[in-house]
Design a protein around this motif. Structure first.
Motif, PDB file in Angstrom:
ATOM      1  N   GLY A  16      60.887  27.517  63.886  1.00 45.29           N
ATOM      2  CA  GLY A  16      60.058  29.034  64.477  1.00 45.29           C
ATOM      3  C   GLY A  16      59.806  29.043  65.584  1.00 45.29           C
ATOM      4  O   GLY A  16      58.860  30.551  66.153  1.00 45.29           O
ATOM      5  N   ASN A  17      59.930  28.231  66.705  1.00 51.37           N
ATOM      6  CA  ASN A  17      59.739  28.698  68.245  1.00 51.37           C
ATOM      7  C   ASN A  17      58.621  29.353  68.413  1.00 51.37           C
ATOM      8  O   ASN A  17      58.511  30.503  68.913  1.00 51.37           O
ATOM      9  CB  ASN A  17      61.368  29.875  68.311  1.00 51.37           C
ATOM     10  N   GLY A  46      65.525  32.407  70.023  1.00 51.42           N
ATOM     11  CA  GLY A  46      65.696  33.103  68.984  1.00 51.42           C
ATOM     12  C   GLY A  46      66.943  32.608  68.483  1.00 51.42           C
ATOM     13  O   GLY A  46      67.717  32.380  69.312  1.00 51.42           O
ATOM     14  N   HIS A  47      67.311  32.882  66.978  1.00 52.25           N
ATOM     15  CA  HIS A  47      68.413  32.117  66.177  1.00 52.25           C
ATOM     16  C   HIS A  47      68.362  33.171  65.316  1.00 52.25           C
ATOM     17  O   HIS A  47      66.844  33.538  64.762  1.00 52.25           O
ATOM     18  CB  HIS A  47      68.516  31.000  65.915  1.00 52.25           C
ATOM     19  N   THR A  48      69.717  33.349  64.624  1.00 47.92           N
ATOM     20  CA  THR A  48      69.488  34.327  63.157  1.00 47.92           C
ATOM     21  C   THR A  48      69.490  32.743  61.993  1.00 47.92           C
ATOM     22  O   THR A  48      69.607  32.269  62.431  1.00 47.92           O
ATOM     23  CB  THR A  48      71.353  34.437  63.203  1.00 47.92           C
ATOM     24  N   CYS A  50      66.883  31.807  61.106  1.00 48.25           N
ATOM     25  CA  CYS A  50      65.347  31.069  61.035  1.00 48.25           C
ATOM     26  C   CYS A  50      65.000  31.201  59.792  1.00 48.25           C
ATOM     27  O   CYS A  50      64.158  32.594  59.342  1.00 48.25           O
ATOM     28  CB  CYS A  50      64.506  31.358  62.217  1.00 48.25           C
ATOM     29  N   VAL A  53      61.167  32.238  60.302  1.00 47.32           N
ATOM     30  CA  VAL A  53      61.069  33.891  60.423  1.00 47.32           C
ATOM     31  C   VAL A  53      61.373  34.719  58.757  1.00 47.32           C
ATOM     32  O   VAL A  53      60.379  34.858  58.202  1.00 47.32           O
ATOM     33  CB  VAL A  53      61.571  34.204  61.612  1.00 47.32           C
ATOM     34  N   THR A  54      62.179  33.851  58.037  1.00 53.14           N
ATOM     35  CA  THR A  54      62.379  34.092  56.521  1.00 53.14           C
ATOM     36  C   THR A  54      60.887  33.707  56.284  1.00 53.14           C
ATOM     37  O   THR A  54      60.658  35.090  55.308  1.00 53.14           O
ATOM     38  CB  THR A  54      63.454  34.477  56.130  1.00 53.14           C
ATOM     39  N   GLN A 101      65.120  39.230  61.349  1.00 53.00           N
ATOM     40  CA  GLN A 101      66.469  40.106  62.529  1.00 53.00           C
ATOM     41  C   GLN A 101      65.382  40.295  63.670  1.00 53.00           C
ATOM     42  O   GLN A 101      65.073  39.809  64.925  1.00 53.00           O
ATOM     43  CB  GLN A 101      67.337  40.551  62.955  1.00 53.00           C
ATOM     44  N   THR A 104      62.328  37.693  64.383  1.00 50.54           N
ATOM     45  CA  THR A 104      62.704  36.808  65.757  1.00 50.54           C
ATOM     46  C   THR A 104      62.565  37.090  66.891  1.00 50.54           C
ATOM     47  O   THR A 104      61.687  36.922  67.383  1.00 50.54           O
ATOM     48  CB  THR A 104      64.022  36.317  65.347  1.00 50.54           C
ATOM     49  N   LYS A 105      62.835  38.593  67.147  1.00 49.00           N
ATOM     50  CA  LYS A 105      62.708  38.764  68.416  1.00 49.00           C
ATOM     51  C   LYS A 105      61.495  39.354  68.697  1.00 49.00           C
ATOM     52  O   LYS A 105      60.635  38.923  70.310  1.00 49.00           O
ATOM     53  CB  LYS A 105      63.570  40.367  68.795  1.00 49.00           C
ATOM     54  N   ASN A 107      58.622  37.431  68.114  1.00 49.54           N
ATOM     55  CA  ASN A 107      58.524  36.068  67.867  1.00 49.54           C
ATOM     56  C   ASN A 107      59.553  35.577  69.205  1.00 49.54           C
ATOM     57  O   ASN A 107      57.801  34.982  69.803  1.00 49.54           O
ATOM     58  CB  ASN A 107      59.231  35.750  67.097  1.00 49.54           C
TER      59      ASN A 107
END
Length: 130
Positions: A16-17, A46-48, A50, A53-54, A101, A104-105, A107
């Protein structure tokens, strides 16, 4: 990032960064890289798709009480939940994928803010122009 050789990068990763605490391995490792390895650039990504995050976005949709989630997973998700809530509130009619998405940004920006806020070493390293 892609032209690097072994030893050129000091990489810190976690689910989850997240930067959930002002003490511990993530902060300490970032501080080590700045003070001992003289790291000049700190990149937070971050990454797609994740999973963490999901899960946080799905927890927002389903009103899940994170304290009921087994082990330390709920604690991890609690650190992402604000980004998830903000993403869902910002684009409430979007798909879950689009909300993830955006979360994620959010975060990534939260993690940057926390690293600077929690560590005087990181804060000073960000301020110094070399």
């Amino acid at each position: 990032l892609f032209d690097m050789r072994p030893g050129d990068l000091f990489v810190l990763r976690n689910a989850g960064n997240t930067c959930a605490s002002n003490k511990g391995s993530l902060i300490g490792s970032a501080e080590y890289s700045i003070t001992h390895l003289r790291t000049k650039v700190l990149v937070i990504t971050g990454h797609t798709k994740c999973g963490a995050v999901t899960a946080a976005v799905e927890a927002v949709h389903n009103n899940i009480d994170l304290s009921s989630v087994a082990g330390s997973i709920g604690t991890l998700l609690a650190d992402i939940i604000d980004a998830a809530k903000k993403a869902v509130a910002t684009i409430p009619n979007a798909t879950v994928v689009e909300q993830v998405q955006l979360a994620t940004k959010f975060n990534v920006f939260n993690t940057i803010k926390k690293l600077i806020q929690y560590s005087d070493i990181v804060y000073t390293g960000v301020k110094v122009e070399e």
